[in-house]
Design a protein around this motif. Structure first.
Motif, PDB file in Angstrom:
ATOM      1  N   THR A 228     100.617  70.405  59.248  1.00  0.00           N
ATOM      2  CA  THR A 228     100.770  70.139  60.684  1.00  0.00           C
ATOM      3  C   THR A 228      99.394  70.092  61.331  1.00  0.00           C
ATOM      4  OG1 THR A 228     102.898  71.292  60.693  1.00  0.00           O
ATOM      5  CG2 THR A 228     101.888  70.877  62.831  1.00  0.00           C
ATOM      6  N   LEU A 229      99.039  68.897  61.796  1.00  0.00           N
ATOM      7  CA  LEU A 229      97.722  68.692  62.410  1.00  0.00           C
ATOM      8  C   LEU A 229      97.869  68.543  63.917  1.00  0.00           C
ATOM      9  CD1 LEU A 229      96.373  65.954  59.937  1.00  0.00           C
ATOM     10  CD2 LEU A 229      95.797  68.386  59.902  1.00  0.00           C
ATOM     11  N   VAL A 230      96.982  69.165  64.668  1.00  0.00           N
ATOM     12  CA  VAL A 230      96.977  68.948  66.114  1.00  0.00           C
ATOM     13  C   VAL A 230      95.736  68.120  66.457  1.00  0.00           C
ATOM     14  CG1 VAL A 230      95.764  71.125  66.700  1.00  0.00           C
ATOM     15  CG2 VAL A 230      97.177  69.998  68.420  1.00  0.00           C
ATOM     16  N   VAL A 231      95.938  67.094  67.273  1.00  0.00           N
ATOM     17  CA  VAL A 231      94.828  66.226  67.677  1.00  0.00           C
ATOM     18  C   VAL A 231      94.345  66.657  69.058  1.00  0.00           C
ATOM     19  CG1 VAL A 231      94.091  63.845  68.075  1.00  0.00           C
ATOM     20  CG2 VAL A 231      95.823  64.329  66.341  1.00  0.00           C
ATOM     21  N   LEU A 232      93.045  66.863  69.169  1.00  0.00           N
ATOM     22  CA  LEU A 232      92.447  67.305  70.432  1.00  0.00           C
ATOM     23  C   LEU A 232      91.310  66.373  70.816  1.00  0.00           C
ATOM     24  CD1 LEU A 232      92.164  71.042  69.353  1.00  0.00           C
ATOM     25  CD2 LEU A 232      93.876  70.144  70.927  1.00  0.00           C
ATOM     26  N   ASP A 233      91.161  66.180  72.107  1.00  0.00           N
ATOM     27  CA  ASP A 233      90.108  65.320  72.637  1.00  0.00           C
ATOM     28  C   ASP A 233      88.897  66.193  72.974  1.00  0.00           C
ATOM     29  OD1 ASP A 233      88.423  63.916  74.309  1.00  0.00           O
ATOM     30  OD2 ASP A 233      90.003  63.017  75.518  1.00  0.00           O
ATOM     31  N   SER A 234      87.807  66.015  72.223  1.00  0.00           N
ATOM     32  CA  SER A 234      86.652  66.906  72.403  1.00  0.00           C
ATOM     33  C   SER A 234      85.998  66.771  73.783  1.00  0.00           C
ATOM     34  CB  SER A 234      85.619  66.660  71.307  1.00  0.00           C
ATOM     35  OG  SER A 234      85.161  65.342  71.359  1.00  0.00           O
ATOM     36  N   THR A 235      86.227  65.637  74.457  1.00  0.00           N
ATOM     37  CA  THR A 235      85.593  65.465  75.773  1.00  0.00           C
ATOM     38  C   THR A 235      86.149  66.447  76.798  1.00  0.00           C
ATOM     39  OG1 THR A 235      87.165  63.760  76.479  1.00  0.00           O
ATOM     40  CG2 THR A 235      85.174  62.993  75.407  1.00  0.00           C
ATOM     41  N   THR A 236      87.287  67.067  76.481  1.00  0.00           N
ATOM     42  CA  THR A 236      87.874  68.011  77.442  1.00  0.00           C
ATOM     43  C   THR A 236      87.361  69.440  77.247  1.00  0.00           C
ATOM     44  OG1 THR A 236      89.828  68.420  76.056  1.00  0.00           O
ATOM     45  CG2 THR A 236      89.993  66.625  77.650  1.00  0.00           C
ATOM     46  N   GLY A 237      86.476  69.640  76.262  1.00  0.00           N
ATOM     47  CA  GLY A 237      85.827  70.942  76.104  1.00  0.00           C
ATOM     48  C   GLY A 237      86.772  72.115  75.986  1.00  0.00           C
ATOM     49  N   GLN A 238      86.561  73.112  76.839  1.00  0.00           N
ATOM     50  CA  GLN A 238      87.358  74.344  76.769  1.00  0.00           C
ATOM     51  C   GLN A 238      88.858  74.071  76.915  1.00  0.00           C
ATOM     52  OE1 GLN A 238      86.410  77.600  76.064  1.00  0.00           O
ATOM     53  NE2 GLN A 238      84.495  76.633  75.492  1.00  0.00           N
ATOM     54  N   ASN A 239      89.206  72.983  77.588  1.00  0.00           N
ATOM     55  CA  ASN A 239      90.602  72.609  77.759  1.00  0.00           C
ATOM     56  C   ASN A 239      91.241  72.274  76.400  1.00  0.00           C
ATOM     57  OD1 ASN A 239      92.922  72.091  79.158  1.00  0.00           O
ATOM     58  ND2 ASN A 239      92.386  69.989  79.609  1.00  0.00           N
ATOM     59  N   ALA A 240      90.438  71.696  75.512  1.00  0.00           N
ATOM     60  CA  ALA A 240      90.930  71.378  74.163  1.00  0.00           C
ATOM     61  C   ALA A 240      91.248  72.670  73.411  1.00  0.00           C
ATOM     62  CB  ALA A 240      89.886  70.563  73.399  1.00  0.00           C
ATOM     63  N   LEU A 241      90.410  73.673  73.616  1.00  0.00           N
ATOM     64  CA  LEU A 241      90.645  74.967  72.972  1.00  0.00           C
ATOM     65  C   LEU A 241      91.939  75.593  73.507  1.00  0.00           C
ATOM     66  CD1 LEU A 241      89.757  77.337  71.169  1.00  0.00           C
ATOM     67  CD2 LEU A 241      88.328  78.143  73.047  1.00  0.00           C
ATOM     68  N   ALA A 242      92.127  75.501  74.815  1.00  0.00           N
ATOM     69  CA  ALA A 242      93.343  76.046  75.438  1.00  0.00           C
ATOM     70  C   ALA A 242      94.584  75.341  74.881  1.00  0.00           C
ATOM     71  CB  ALA A 242      93.269  75.883  76.954  1.00  0.00           C
ATOM     72  N   GLN A 243      94.495  74.023  74.733  1.00  0.00           N
ATOM     73  CA  GLN A 243      95.614  73.249  74.180  1.00  0.00           C
ATOM     74  C   GLN A 243      95.922  73.679  72.745  1.00  0.00           C
ATOM     75  OE1 GLN A 243      95.142  68.992  74.279  1.00  0.00           O
ATOM     76  NE2 GLN A 243      95.065  68.973  76.503  1.00  0.00           N
ATOM     77  N   ALA A 244      94.860  73.858  71.967  1.00  0.00           N
ATOM     78  CA  ALA A 244      95.042  74.261  70.570  1.00  0.00           C
ATOM     79  C   ALA A 244      95.782  75.596  70.509  1.00  0.00           C
ATOM     80  CB  ALA A 244      93.694  74.370  69.871  1.00  0.00           C
ATOM     81  N   LYS A 245      95.401  76.512  71.389  1.00  0.00           N
ATOM     82  CA  LYS A 245      96.049  77.831  71.421  1.00  0.00           C
ATOM     83  C   LYS A 245      97.534  77.684  71.755  1.00  0.00           C
ATOM     84  CE  LYS A 245      92.125  80.801  72.469  1.00  0.00           C
ATOM     85  NZ  LYS A 245      91.256  81.356  73.511  1.00  0.00           N
ATOM     86  N   GLU A 246      97.833  76.823  72.744  1.00  0.00           N
ATOM     87  CA  GLU A 246      99.236  76.639  73.146  1.00  0.00           C
ATOM     88  C   GLU A 246     100.053  75.979  72.041  1.00  0.00           C
ATOM     89  OE1 GLU A 246     100.523  75.795  77.014  1.00  0.00           O
ATOM     90  OE2 GLU A 246      98.504  75.841  77.859  1.00  0.00           O
ATOM     91  N   PHE A 247      99.482  74.973  71.401  1.00  0.00           N
ATOM     92  CA  PHE A 247     100.206  74.315  70.312  1.00  0.00           C
ATOM     93  C   PHE A 247     100.421  75.276  69.156  1.00  0.00           C
ATOM     94  CE2 PHE A 247      99.185  70.014  72.075  1.00  0.00           C
ATOM     95  CZ  PHE A 247     100.479  69.545  72.064  1.00  0.00           C
ATOM     96  N   ASN A 248      99.466  76.164  68.973  1.00  0.00           N
ATOM     97  CA  ASN A 248      99.579  77.131  67.882  1.00  0.00           C
ATOM     98  C   ASN A 248     100.739  78.095  68.123  1.00  0.00           C
ATOM     99  OD1 ASN A 248      98.674  77.938  65.379  1.00  0.00           O
ATOM    100  ND2 ASN A 248      97.299  79.485  66.201  1.00  0.00           N
ATOM    101  N   GLU A 249     101.130  78.245  69.392  1.00  0.00           N
ATOM    102  CA  GLU A 249     102.275  79.103  69.712  1.00  0.00           C
ATOM    103  C   GLU A 249     103.605  78.415  69.379  1.00  0.00           C
ATOM    104  OE1 GLU A 249     101.894  80.186  73.832  1.00  0.00           O
ATOM    105  OE2 GLU A 249      99.910  81.058  73.506  1.00  0.00           O
TER     106      GLU A 249
END
Length: 310
Positions: A228-249
Motif C-alpha cells: 500500500t503506497l501513499v502518494v504525497l505532493d512534496s510542494t505542500t511541505g509539512q502538509n504532506a507529512l500531516a496527510q501521511a499521518k492521517e492516511f497511516n491511520e
C-alpha cells in the motif's frame, strides 16, 4: 544502469535546486561563519533545518546525532561538521532492498492519496515501468469519484499497453477491485496496480471503503503479496507529512511516493516523513516523463542535495 542513473542523478541535482538554495546555503554559511562549535552553532543549524521542512522531531534527532559524533571524533572546527551532517541525514532515511519485494512477486498494489498529488500519474508511470521489465500488468481505476481519474488512467494504460479494469464514474470502487482481482487471477498477471480514491476530509467513509477493498482482496487472493503506497505532493511541505499521518491511520501503509520534488524548495520533507513515520519513501518523482519517477536512494538524494559527486 550506470548511464541511466547518472541521468536521473543529474535531474535530481537540478530538481533539488530550490531545496538546496533553501537548506544548503544556510548550512554552509553557518559552517563558514562560526569559528568554534558551541551552543549558538547548534541552535542556528537547528533553526535552518526546521525552516527547511525537516520538522522539529527529525531535526532534533539529527542534531543529537551530530553532537554525539562531534564529541566522539573530538572535532573542534565547524567546517569539519559538513560531512558528519550529510552522513547523519542519510542515516535518517535508508530504504532496505526488501522494501521492493512486491516488484519481484505476484502482488497487488493499492495506491492512495488525495486528488491533485499525482496519484493517477504515478500508477500510470509504475505500470509502464513494470511492463517494460516484461511483467504482466493490470491497472484498476478504483478512483471512481473523479471522472478525470478514469480517463487519465485509461490514457496511461493505452500508452503503456497494459490492461485496464474500470467502470463508469460513481460506481462502487470495491466492485471495480473485485473485477480487477478476478482478471488478475484469470490472466495470471504479475502485478495489479489499483488507483484508489483519497478523500481525507471524510475519513470514516474512506476507512470503510478501504476495509471493503481489502476484504475483497484478502478473500479472493489470500496468498498474494500486498503493498500500500501513499502518494504525497512534496510542494505542500509539512502538509504532506500531516496527510501521511492521517492516511497511516486509515490504511496499513508500506511505502511513500513523493512527487513534484523538482518544483519545490520543500524537498526536506522527504527526510522528515521517513524519519517521523518510519515508513520508507520508495519512489520520488522529479518530472513529467515516465522515467522521472524512480526508486528512492538516500545516498543519491542527499548527495544531490549537497551537490556532492556520487
Amino acid at each position: 544502469m550506470g548511464e541511466k542513473k547518472t541521468g536521473f542523478f543529474g535531474k535530481l541535482v537540478k530538481g533539488l535546486t530550490k531545496t538546496r538554495n533553501n537548506i544548503v546555503q544556510g548550512i554552509d554559511a553557518i559552517f563558514s561563519g562560526f569559528s568554534s562549535i558551541d551552543e549558538d552553532f547548534y541552535e542556528e543549524l537547528e533553526e535552518i533545518l526546521i525552516m527547511a521542512d525537516l520538522g522539529v522531531k527529525t531535526t532534533t534527532a539529527i542534531i543529537e546525532d551530530l553532537r554525539a559524533k562531534v564529541k566522539e571524533n573530538k572535532i573542534k572546527d565547524p567546517s569539519e561538521c559538513r560531512e558528519l551532517l550529510i552522513n547523519t541525514i542519510k542515516e535518517q532515511m535508508t530504504v532496505a532492498e526488501t522494501d521492493y519485494e512486491f516488484e519481484n512477486r505476484k502482488s497487488i498494489v493499492l495506491v492512495i492519496g488525495v486528488n491533485g498529488v499525482g496519484k493517477t500519474t504515478t500508477v500510470g508511470k509504475l505500470a509502464g515501468q513494470y511492463k517494460a521489465q516484461g511483467k504482466k500488468v493490470i491497472v484498476a481505476a478504483a478512483d471512481t469519484f473523479r471522472a478525470a481519474a478514469i480517463e487519465q488512467l485509461t490514457e496511461w494504460a493505452n500508452r503503456a499497453n497494459v490492461e485496464i479494469i474500470s467502470q463508469k464514474e460513481g460506481s462502487d470502487p470495491a466492485a471495480v477491485i473485485y473485477d480487477a482481482v478476478t482478471a488478475f487471477k484469470a490472466r495470471n498477471a504479475d502485478i495489479l496496480l489499483c488507483d484508489t480514491a483519497g478523500r481525507l476530509h471524510n475519513k470514516k467513509n474512506l476507512m470503510e471503503e478501504l476495509k471493503k477493498i481489502n476484504r475483497i482482496i484478502d478473500r479472493e487472493c489470500p496468498d498474494i503479496y500486498r503493498e500500500t503506497l501513499v502518494v504525497l505532493d512534496s510542494t505542500t511541505g509539512q502538509n504532506a507529512l500531516a496527510q501521511a499521518k492521517e492516511f497511516n491511520e486509515v490504511a496499513d501503509l508500506s511505502g511513500i511516493v513523493l512527487t513534484k520534488l523538482d518544483g519545490t524548495a520543500k524537498g526536506g520533507i522527504a527526510i522528515a516523513i521517513q524519519s517521523e513515520l518510519n515508513i520508507p519513501v520508495k519512489y520520488i518523482g522529479i518530472g513529467e516523463q515516465i522515467d522521472d519517477l524512480q526508486k528512492f536512494n538516500a545516498t543519491d538524494f542527499v548527495n544531490a542535495l549537497f551537490e556532492k559527486n556520487q
